[in-house]
Design a protein around this motif. Structure first.
Motif, PDB file in Angstrom:
ATOM      1  N   MET A  41       6.567 -14.721   5.344  1.00  0.00           N
ATOM      2  CA  MET A  41       6.346 -16.159   5.273  1.00  0.00           C
ATOM      3  C   MET A  41       6.500 -16.850   6.618  1.00  0.00           C
ATOM      4  O   MET A  41       6.496 -18.082   6.693  1.00  0.00           O
ATOM      5  N   LYS A  42       6.580 -16.077   7.716  1.00  0.00           N
ATOM      6  CA  LYS A  42       6.795 -16.654   9.042  1.00  0.00           C
ATOM      7  C   LYS A  42       5.633 -17.520   9.508  1.00  0.00           C
ATOM      8  O   LYS A  42       5.818 -18.420  10.332  1.00  0.00           O
ATOM      9  N   THR A  43       4.437 -17.231   9.021  1.00  0.00           N
ATOM     10  CA  THR A  43       3.270 -18.019   9.415  1.00  0.00           C
ATOM     11  C   THR A  43       3.188 -19.299   8.591  1.00  0.00           C
ATOM     12  O   THR A  43       3.110 -20.402   9.133  1.00  0.00           O
ATOM     13  N   ALA A  44       3.238 -19.159   7.271  1.00  0.00           N
ATOM     14  CA  ALA A  44       3.029 -20.304   6.389  1.00  0.00           C
ATOM     15  C   ALA A  44       4.260 -21.195   6.287  1.00  0.00           C
ATOM     16  O   ALA A  44       4.141 -22.424   6.265  1.00  0.00           O
ATOM     17  N   LYS A  45       5.445 -20.596   6.158  1.00  0.00           N
ATOM     18  CA  LYS A  45       6.698 -21.357   6.046  1.00  0.00           C
ATOM     19  C   LYS A  45       6.580 -22.462   5.002  1.00  0.00           C
ATOM     20  O   LYS A  45       7.012 -23.603   5.221  1.00  0.00           O
ATOM     21  N   SER A  46       6.027 -22.135   3.843  1.00  0.00           N
ATOM     22  CA  SER A  46       5.729 -23.144   2.833  1.00  0.00           C
ATOM     23  C   SER A  46       6.022 -22.602   1.447  1.00  0.00           C
ATOM     24  O   SER A  46       5.587 -21.495   1.097  1.00  0.00           O
ATOM     25  N   ILE A  47       6.731 -23.377   0.656  1.00  0.00           N
ATOM     26  CA  ILE A  47       7.027 -22.975  -0.720  1.00  0.00           C
ATOM     27  C   ILE A  47       5.736 -22.874  -1.526  1.00  0.00           C
ATOM     28  O   ILE A  47       5.552 -21.934  -2.315  1.00  0.00           O
ATOM     29  N   GLU A  48       4.822 -23.811  -1.317  1.00  0.00           N
ATOM     30  CA  GLU A  48       3.579 -23.790  -2.095  1.00  0.00           C
ATOM     31  C   GLU A  48       2.739 -22.565  -1.752  1.00  0.00           C
ATOM     32  O   GLU A  48       2.119 -21.961  -2.639  1.00  0.00           O
ATOM     33  N   VAL A  49       2.705 -22.178  -0.487  1.00  0.00           N
ATOM     34  CA  VAL A  49       1.984 -20.965  -0.117  1.00  0.00           C
ATOM     35  C   VAL A  49       2.684 -19.743  -0.699  1.00  0.00           C
ATOM     36  O   VAL A  49       2.041 -18.800  -1.176  1.00  0.00           O
ATOM     37  N   ALA A  50       4.004 -19.740  -0.691  1.00  0.00           N
ATOM     38  CA  ALA A  50       4.750 -18.616  -1.268  1.00  0.00           C
ATOM     39  C   ALA A  50       4.438 -18.446  -2.749  1.00  0.00           C
ATOM     40  O   ALA A  50       4.385 -17.316  -3.257  1.00  0.00           O
ATOM     41  N   ARG A  51       4.214 -19.534  -3.459  1.00  0.00           N
ATOM     42  CA  ARG A  51       3.866 -19.434  -4.886  1.00  0.00           C
ATOM     43  C   ARG A  51       2.562 -18.663  -5.090  1.00  0.00           C
ATOM     44  O   ARG A  51       2.382 -17.989  -6.102  1.00  0.00           O
ATOM     45  N   LEU A  52       1.669 -18.748  -4.112  1.00  0.00           N
ATOM     46  CA  LEU A  52       0.399 -18.039  -4.204  1.00  0.00           C
ATOM     47  C   LEU A  52       0.499 -16.622  -3.647  1.00  0.00           C
ATOM     48  O   LEU A  52      -0.085 -15.689  -4.190  1.00  0.00           O
ATOM     49  N   ALA A  53       1.241 -16.464  -2.552  1.00  0.00           N
ATOM     50  CA  ALA A  53       1.323 -15.165  -1.878  1.00  0.00           C
ATOM     51  C   ALA A  53       2.311 -14.219  -2.545  1.00  0.00           C
ATOM     52  O   ALA A  53       2.119 -12.997  -2.518  1.00  0.00           O
ATOM     53  N   ALA A  54       3.378 -14.765  -3.110  1.00  0.00           N
ATOM     54  CA  ALA A  54       4.417 -13.965  -3.772  1.00  0.00           C
ATOM     55  C   ALA A  54       4.723 -14.576  -5.129  1.00  0.00           C
ATOM     56  O   ALA A  54       5.802 -15.124  -5.360  1.00  0.00           O
ATOM     57  N   PRO A  55       3.759 -14.494  -6.060  1.00  0.00           N
ATOM     58  CA  PRO A  55       3.943 -15.140  -7.365  1.00  0.00           C
ATOM     59  C   PRO A  55       5.099 -14.518  -8.137  1.00  0.00           C
ATOM     60  O   PRO A  55       5.503 -13.380  -7.888  1.00  0.00           O
ATOM     61  N   ASP A  56       5.626 -15.297  -9.072  1.00  0.00           N
ATOM     62  CA  ASP A  56       6.736 -14.840  -9.919  1.00  0.00           C
ATOM     63  C   ASP A  56       7.952 -14.450  -9.086  1.00  0.00           C
ATOM     64  O   ASP A  56       8.723 -13.555  -9.462  1.00  0.00           O
ATOM     65  N   PHE A  57       8.112 -15.098  -7.942  1.00  0.00           N
ATOM     66  CA  PHE A  57       9.267 -14.905  -7.072  1.00  0.00           C
ATOM     67  C   PHE A  57       9.410 -13.445  -6.638  1.00  0.00           C
ATOM     68  O   PHE A  57      10.504 -12.881  -6.616  1.00  0.00           O
TER      69      PHE A  57
END
Length: 368
Positions: A41-57
């Motif tokens: 997440m070093k590039t995006a640094k975003s919770i909303e992007v994390a929801r898409l990139a790493a769904p279901d935590f």
């Protein structure tokens, strides 16, 4: 709200492009059953992007304690803090873990390993292995590897490598060869430790180009990659993603026009774009960024920001610029050479999806 309503310079994120890039990496990793993608997440640094990139935590990688804290509080417990740890930061990591997170750290130093082992908090660590980049990490066949692992004792979580030297590759075949060399090195390191009686549950490697083009992943448990989410002018030229699938741009305004020199001045300079010049070593040099129209379409002469001052970007082009359509105040978009560094200058994303309508604003986790 549209892009015309935004103050400039600001960061624009195209959701459709982001989703395509995420799907491309997910498909690449899915070629290897059982392999886990741990997005960085070093590039995006975003919770909303994390929801898409790493769904279901799902598991993630982070590069700062600020990221670790923010993502842990938002529900992403399984993390690797993939920057060499210092003893002074161990209390902060242990506090996160005491609150329910599972943040693992990395080290290539025996004294740091002893500090990790002696810390009263709940800590786990991976030994960083150098597979060719010559940045951080110990040699897979050197004496430091078993020494550090032994110092960690039961807190050893595995081994980790990063093939940043893959950026010197220029074709999928070259990336595949670098990926295989990394795989052989990191799995050899894991095998050495196991032969010494140590458990090595995590064998983690990665970079966006090698994750995309690896031919084999046997012996590897997970792959880490980050810049693939957004892409940039450099990654597009080394086959990480299609060249037109770059999700972030900087929206800028024309603040000066010089028809006699065929140049424009923008209010986006080094602080908004970064001074990264990675495309200087790529097949096509884009200066400090490629310039598109406000809708994200190419302009005549393939203009680019050729000179970057603190708050000024000077645009040059190989053909006459359309000055009649670009008065002072007109909006343009600049595509970054290195999206990680460009995004770091901004505190939020203005999200669009294929047009100029702003559909959301997503905050970034800046600082350390």
């Amino acid at each position: 709200m549209t892009l015309d309503d935004l103050p400039t310079p600001c960061l624009v994120l195209d959701l459709g492009v982001l989703k395509r890039n995420l799907a491309l990496m997910q498909a690449a990793v899915a070629r290897f059953p059982g392999l886990t993608l741990r997005p960085h997440m070093k590039t995006a640094k975003s919770i909303e992007v994390a929801r898409l990139a790493a769904p279901d935590f799902g598991p993630i990688t982070v590069s700062t304690l600020a990221e670790a804290r923010t993502f842990a509080e938002a529900g992403w417990r399984d993390q690797i803090y993939a920057v060499g740890i210092t003893p002074a930061k161990l209390d902060a990591v242990a506090a996160l873990n005491a609150a329910g997170a599972a943040v693992k750290v990395i080290t290539d130093d025996v004294e740091a390993a002893r500090a990790i082992a002696a810390h009263p908090g709940g800590l786990q660590a991976l030994v960083e292995v150098d597979v060719g980049e010559a940045r951080g990490g110990v040699a897979p066949d050197g004496g430091a590897l078993p020494e550090i692992a032994a110092a960690l004792g039961p807190r050893l979580a595995g081994v980790l490598s990063h093939s940043g030297h893959s950026y010197a590759g220029r074709s999928p075949a070259e990336m595949a060869a670098i990926a295989e060399a990394e795989r052989l090195a990191i799995t050899a390191a894991a095998a050495r430790l196991r032969e010494g009686g140590l458990a090595v549950p995590i064998v983690s490697l990665g970079s966006s180009p090698t994750a995309m083009h690896a031919a084999r992943m046997d012996g590897v448990t997970e792959v880490r990659a980050g810049v693939y989410m957004f892409g940039d002018l450099f990654q597009g030229q080394i086959a990480t993603h299609p060249l037109d699938d770059i999700a972030v741009t900087v929206l800028a305004s024309v603040i000066g026009r010089r028809p006699d020199r065929n140049t424009l001045l923008l209010d986006a300079g080094a602080l908004a774009l970064s001074k990264d010049r990675s495309t200087q070593a790529a097949p096509r040099d884009w200066g400090f960024g490629r310039v598109l129209d406000a809708a994200g379409h190419p302009l005549p002469g393939e203009p680019m920001v050729a000179r970057a001052y603190q708050e000024h970007g000077e645009v040059h082009a190989a053909a006459p610029l359309p000055f009649a359509a670009l008065p002072v105040g007109a909006r343009l978009r600049v595509v970054p050479n290195h999206s990680c560094l460009t995004a770091a200058a901004h505190d939020r994303y203005h999200v669009v999806e294929g047009d100029e309508q702003v559909i959301a604003t997503w905050n970034r986790v800046n600082g350390w």
